[in-house]
Design an enzyme around this catalytic site. Structure first.
Site, PDB file in Angstrom:
ATOM      1  CB  CYS A  27     -22.826  -8.390   2.196  1.00 30.45           C
ATOM      2  SG  CYS A  27     -23.610  -8.214   0.614  1.00 30.45           S
ATOM      3  CB  THR A  30      -0.920  -0.002   1.237  1.00 33.11           C
ATOM      4  OG1 THR A  30      -1.788  -1.139   1.134  1.00 33.11           O
ATOM      5  CG2 THR A  30      -1.768   1.268   1.305  1.00 33.11           C
ATOM      6  CG  ASN A  77      -6.192  -7.577  -5.960  1.00 35.62           C
ATOM      7  OD1 ASN A  77      -6.020  -6.743  -6.857  1.00 35.62           O
ATOM      8  ND2 ASN A  77      -7.078  -7.401  -5.002  1.00 35.62           N
ATOM      9  CB  SER A 134       3.162  -6.608  -0.571  1.00 33.88           C
ATOM     10  OG  SER A 134       2.793  -6.922   0.755  1.00 33.88           O
ATOM     11  N   GLY A 135       5.789  -7.918   1.053  1.00 34.82           N
ATOM     12  CA  GLY A 135       6.363  -9.106   1.689  1.00 34.82           C
ATOM     13  C   GLY A 135       5.365 -10.227   1.912  1.00 34.82           C
TER      14      GLY A 135
HETATM   15  C1  LIG Z   1      -2.224  -6.938  -1.058  1.00 32.09           C
HETATM   16  C2  LIG Z   1      -2.098  -5.989  -2.194  1.00 32.09           C
HETATM   17  C3  LIG Z   1      -1.658  -4.670  -2.007  1.00 32.09           C
HETATM   18  C4  LIG Z   1      -1.390  -4.113  -0.621  1.00 32.09           C
HETATM   19  O1  LIG Z   1      -0.233  -4.642  -0.042  1.00 32.09           O
HETATM   20  P1  LIG Z   1      -0.042  -4.510   1.565  1.00 32.09           P
HETATM   21  O2  LIG Z   1       1.348  -4.971   1.799  1.00 32.09           O
HETATM   22  O3  LIG Z   1      -1.077  -5.397   2.182  1.00 32.09           O
HETATM   23  O4  LIG Z   1      -0.232  -3.076   1.900  1.00 32.09           O
HETATM   24  C5  LIG Z   1      -1.523  -3.848  -3.102  1.00 32.09           C
HETATM   25  N1  LIG Z   1      -1.794  -4.306  -4.347  1.00 32.09           N
HETATM   26  C6  LIG Z   1      -2.207  -5.556  -4.574  1.00 32.09           C
HETATM   27  C7  LIG Z   1      -2.472  -6.001  -5.963  1.00 32.09           C
HETATM   28  C8  LIG Z   1      -2.390  -6.433  -3.512  1.00 32.09           C
HETATM   29  O5  LIG Z   1      -2.820  -7.680  -3.761  1.00 32.09           O
END
Ligand SMILES: *Cc1c(COP(=O)(O)O)cnc(C)c1O
Length: 390
Positions: free
Chosen positions: A325, A72, A151, A199-200
């Site tokens: 929801c 993020t 995602n 992202s880790g």
């Molecule tokens: C999970 C995700 C994020 C956010 O990553 P975080 O490390 O949870 O902040 C951003 N983009 C995509 C496509 C994701 O799947």
């Protein structure tokens, strides 16, 4: 009860090897990497080693890797950093309608600040047409941001084609590769990106750590101000254990990418064809081939996604739905709506995302249980009243 976890796109368990690599940096080698004594230098060395591992995974140079607090932050940094740095050049940003909220909300914020945002539509598979990117470019365009793979539906975008267009036009190009880095080949030069988010916790590393790859020479205004960490681009004492974990995860991911991809594609396709064959009035969302090896997204007519999820949870199966929801809002997924689904179809969607510890037995178990759950829910559903038998 044996739990079957099929929500790897939401988060992955941290690999035990990664945890092992992280442990020394909590207590023994806890130093501040900015300190000049040896404790600090030990931590600094670990940080730089991790940077090298991440760089190697994506074909970058070490100094192009900026560690962040997650995907993020990497997305926010790319969007806002590029927008602020290029204010004099222009105020127009091109993105797609199916980006992650981290990109979309950053764009919405920038829109309120006076930037002009173009949200490109996608086709029924969720693909962005590179031609539409080209057509959207104006002399005020400063950034193009299109995710590598989605995602929710797993569609993989033609990033290198868009990269060529961006390069020709001399416009910065960002891609959110959170779902692809460590899962399918990601090479920043082949993709032609200037900025790329990772992202880790989406690649068997820890939560709360991520990366923004920044091609040498790209102008970004930092938005974390403080100390001079990360070459002055991102202040705050580095999350050393997290970064070491991410480095280890990146190294592990690179080791058997192809073999694991083939294994997952086998399981994925078994799950897709099993559901579609066993349950009538279901269909696959996303692209049949240009799709993440681990993503299954299915719309089931006449059933609500969260009812299916809750019923699966009772028997220990974790999956997710494009219907929100359960999280308090009645909004259907923006991704499913963008590929042309009606609200009711979007609310009946199910996402299974597979991973390192997913087995064939688990897939078979889901194929045994899910049709029963759907049958039960359909029998109770007022939506099926008008459905002719068979
Ligand atoms: C999970 C995700 C994020 C956010 O990553 P975080 O490390 O949870 O902040 C951003 N983009 C995509 C496509 C994701 O799947």
């Amino acid at each position: 009860m044996q739990r079957i976890y099929l929500d790897y796109a939401a988060t992955t368990p941290t690999d035990p090897n990664v945890v092992q690599a992280m442990l020394p940096y909590f207590h023994d080698a806890f130093g501040n990497p900015s300190a000049i004594y040896s404790y600090g230098q030990e931590a600094k060395n670990a940080l730089e080693e991790a940077r090298g591992k991440v760089a190697r995974l994506i074909g970058a140079r070490d100094e192009e890797i900026i560690f962040t607090s997650g995907g993020t932050e990497a997305d926010n940094f790319a969007l806002k950093g590029a927008a602020y740095a290029n204010q004099k050049k222009g105020n127009h940003i091109i993105t797609s309608a199916i980006e992650h909220h981290a990109v979309l909300e950053s764009c919405k914020f920038l829109g309120k600040m006076g930037y002009k945002i173009t949200y490109l539509p996608v086709d029924k598979y969720g693909l962005v047409d590179p031609d539409s990117v080209k057509k959207a470019i104006t002399d005020k365009t400063i950034l193009i941001s299109v995710m590598h793979a989605n995602n929710e539906i797993g569609t993989i975008q033609p990033i290198s084609e868009i990269g060529k267009i961006a390069k020709e036009a001399g416009i910065l190009f960002h891609s959110d590769a959170v779902q692809t880095a460590g899962h399918i080949p990601v090479n920043v030069n082949e993709l032609g990106v200037d900025l790329l988010s990772m992202s880790g916790h989406k690649l068997y590393g820890p939560k709360g750590v991520g990366v923004l790859y920044t091609r040498k020479g790209s102008k970004l205004t930092p938005f974390m101000h403080g100390g001079g960490q990360e070459r002055g681009r991102r202040a705050s004492t580095e999350n050393v254990p997290g970064i070491v974990g991410l480095g280890q995860a990146a190294e592990l991911a690179g080791q058997d990418l192809e073999g694991e991809t083939q294994r997952l594609i086998g399981l994925r396709d078994k799950l897709i064809s099993g559901i579609v064959q066993k349950v009538d009035r279901t269909h696959l969302n996303g692209h049949p081939v240009k799709r993440l090896p681990n993503n299954v997204n299915i719309s089931v007519e006449f059933v609500e996604g969260e009812s299916m999820c809750l019923n699966m949870d009772i028997v220990g199966i974790c999956a997710s739905t494009g219907s929100a929801c359960s999280s308090g809002s009645l909004e259907a997924s923006h991704v499913l709506l963008a590929i042309g689904l009606e609200h009711v179809q979007a609310h009946g969607s199910l996402r299974f995302t597979l991973g390192k510890w997913t087995t064939e037995e688990e897939v078979e178990k889901v194929l045994e249980i899910l049709p029963r759950i759907i049958g039960k829910l359909r029998a109770m559903s007022p939506l099926t009243k008008n459905l002719s038998p068979g």
